[in-house]
Design a protein around this motif. Structure first.
Motif, PDB file in Angstrom:
ATOM      1  N   CYS A 177       1.136  -1.356   0.004  1.00  0.00           N
ATOM      2  CA  CYS A 177       0.315  -0.222   0.211  1.00  0.00           C
ATOM      3  C   CYS A 177       0.498   1.080  -0.298  1.00  0.00           C
ATOM      4  O   CYS A 177       0.805   2.145  -0.589  1.00  0.00           O
ATOM      5  N   ASN A 178       2.335   1.230   0.794  1.00  0.00           N
ATOM      6  CA  ASN A 178       2.842   2.355   0.910  1.00  0.00           C
ATOM      7  C   ASN A 178       3.797   2.477   0.238  1.00  0.00           C
ATOM      8  O   ASN A 178       5.075   3.158   0.288  1.00  0.00           O
ATOM      9  N   ALA A 179       3.958   1.126  -0.614  1.00  0.00           N
ATOM     10  CA  ALA A 179       5.481   1.239  -1.149  1.00  0.00           C
ATOM     11  C   ALA A 179       6.874   1.431   0.036  1.00  0.00           C
ATOM     12  O   ALA A 179       8.289   2.155  -0.148  1.00  0.00           O
TER      13      ALA A 179
ATOM     14  N   GLN B 126       5.400   2.454  12.308  1.00  0.00           N
ATOM     15  CA  GLN B 126       3.860   3.809  11.316  1.00  0.00           C
ATOM     16  C   GLN B 126       3.993   5.019  10.686  1.00  0.00           C
ATOM     17  O   GLN B 126       4.059   5.698  10.323  1.00  0.00           O
ATOM     18  N   ALA B 127       4.532   5.101  12.776  1.00  0.00           N
ATOM     19  CA  ALA B 127       4.742   6.996  12.401  1.00  0.00           C
ATOM     20  C   ALA B 127       5.781   7.148  12.063  1.00  0.00           C
ATOM     21  O   ALA B 127       5.659   7.872  11.304  1.00  0.00           O
ATOM     22  N   GLN B 128       6.717   6.418  11.872  1.00  0.00           N
ATOM     23  CA  GLN B 128       7.767   7.257  10.602  1.00  0.00           C
ATOM     24  C   GLN B 128       7.970   6.282   9.761  1.00  0.00           C
ATOM     25  O   GLN B 128       8.563   7.067   8.366  1.00  0.00           O
ATOM     26  N   LEU B 129       7.419   5.512   9.005  1.00  0.00           N
ATOM     27  CA  LEU B 129       7.072   4.996   7.852  1.00  0.00           C
ATOM     28  C   LEU B 129       6.377   5.120   6.957  1.00  0.00           C
ATOM     29  O   LEU B 129       6.532   4.563   5.729  1.00  0.00           O
ATOM     30  N   GLY B 130       5.171   4.431   7.812  1.00  0.00           N
ATOM     31  CA  GLY B 130       3.277   3.720   6.954  1.00  0.00           C
ATOM     32  C   GLY B 130       3.286   3.331   6.993  1.00  0.00           C
ATOM     33  O   GLY B 130       2.537   2.750   6.511  1.00  0.00           O
TER      34      GLY B 130
ATOM     35  N   CYS C  39      -4.074  -0.957   4.941  1.00  0.00           N
ATOM     36  CA  CYS C  39      -5.168  -2.918   5.122  1.00  0.00           C
ATOM     37  C   CYS C  39      -4.658  -3.289   6.259  1.00  0.00           C
ATOM     38  O   CYS C  39      -5.372  -4.041   6.665  1.00  0.00           O
ATOM     39  N   GLY C  40      -3.096  -3.370   7.022  1.00  0.00           N
ATOM     40  CA  GLY C  40      -2.593  -3.790   8.528  1.00  0.00           C
ATOM     41  C   GLY C  40      -1.952  -5.215   7.347  1.00  0.00           C
ATOM     42  O   GLY C  40      -1.506  -5.979   8.974  1.00  0.00           O
ATOM     43  N   CYS C  41      -2.077  -5.634   6.371  1.00  0.00           N
ATOM     44  CA  CYS C  41      -1.675  -7.108   6.625  1.00  0.00           C
ATOM     45  C   CYS C  41      -0.368  -7.577   6.230  1.00  0.00           C
ATOM     46  O   CYS C  41       0.311  -8.316   6.205  1.00  0.00           O
TER      47      CYS C  41
ATOM     48  N   ALA D 183       1.649  -6.052   8.365  1.00  0.00           N
ATOM     49  CA  ALA D 183       1.228  -5.828  10.245  1.00  0.00           C
ATOM     50  C   ALA D 183       2.553  -6.926  10.962  1.00  0.00           C
ATOM     51  O   ALA D 183       3.268  -6.672  11.845  1.00  0.00           O
ATOM     52  N   ASP D 184       2.144  -7.545  10.399  1.00  0.00           N
ATOM     53  CA  ASP D 184       2.524  -9.500  11.219  1.00  0.00           C
ATOM     54  C   ASP D 184       4.444  -8.864  11.207  1.00  0.00           C
ATOM     55  O   ASP D 184       5.090  -9.643  11.785  1.00  0.00           O
ATOM     56  N   LEU D 185       4.681  -9.609   9.227  1.00  0.00           N
ATOM     57  CA  LEU D 185       5.459  -9.619   9.050  1.00  0.00           C
ATOM     58  C   LEU D 185       6.488  -8.071   9.515  1.00  0.00           C
ATOM     59  O   LEU D 185       7.463  -8.002   9.426  1.00  0.00           O
ATOM     60  N   ALA D 186       6.208  -6.686   9.657  1.00  0.00           N
ATOM     61  CA  ALA D 186       6.594  -5.641  10.386  1.00  0.00           C
ATOM     62  C   ALA D 186       7.384  -5.690  11.208  1.00  0.00           C
ATOM     63  O   ALA D 186       8.116  -5.064  12.176  1.00  0.00           O
TER      64      ALA D 186
END
Length: 65
Positions: free
Chosen positions: A6-8, A29-33, A38-40, A42-45
């Protein structure tokens, strides 16, 4: 490799941000977006945060024998 389509956002960007001190998904989330659409991803991040924590813990254990 792209982690957040979503945010590349790439895995390299996440690793660099974690190395620079990000310690939570909220920081990423704050620093990179990452994980803000969609949140898909989140787990990998979050797994990059866990990896960094594990590496720091093992270094500390090794240094304090």
């Amino acid at each position: 490799m792209y982690v957040c389509l979503c945010n590349a956002i790439t895995d390299r960007q996440i690793k660099e941000t974690v190395a620079a001190g990000a310690s939570s998904l909220t920081d990423l989330q704050a620093q990179l977006g990452v994980a803000t659409c969609c949140g898909c991803c989140a787990d990998l991040a979050s797994s990059y945060l866990s990896s960094r924590h594990d590496n720091l813990t093992s270094c500390t254990k090794t240094d304090n024998k």
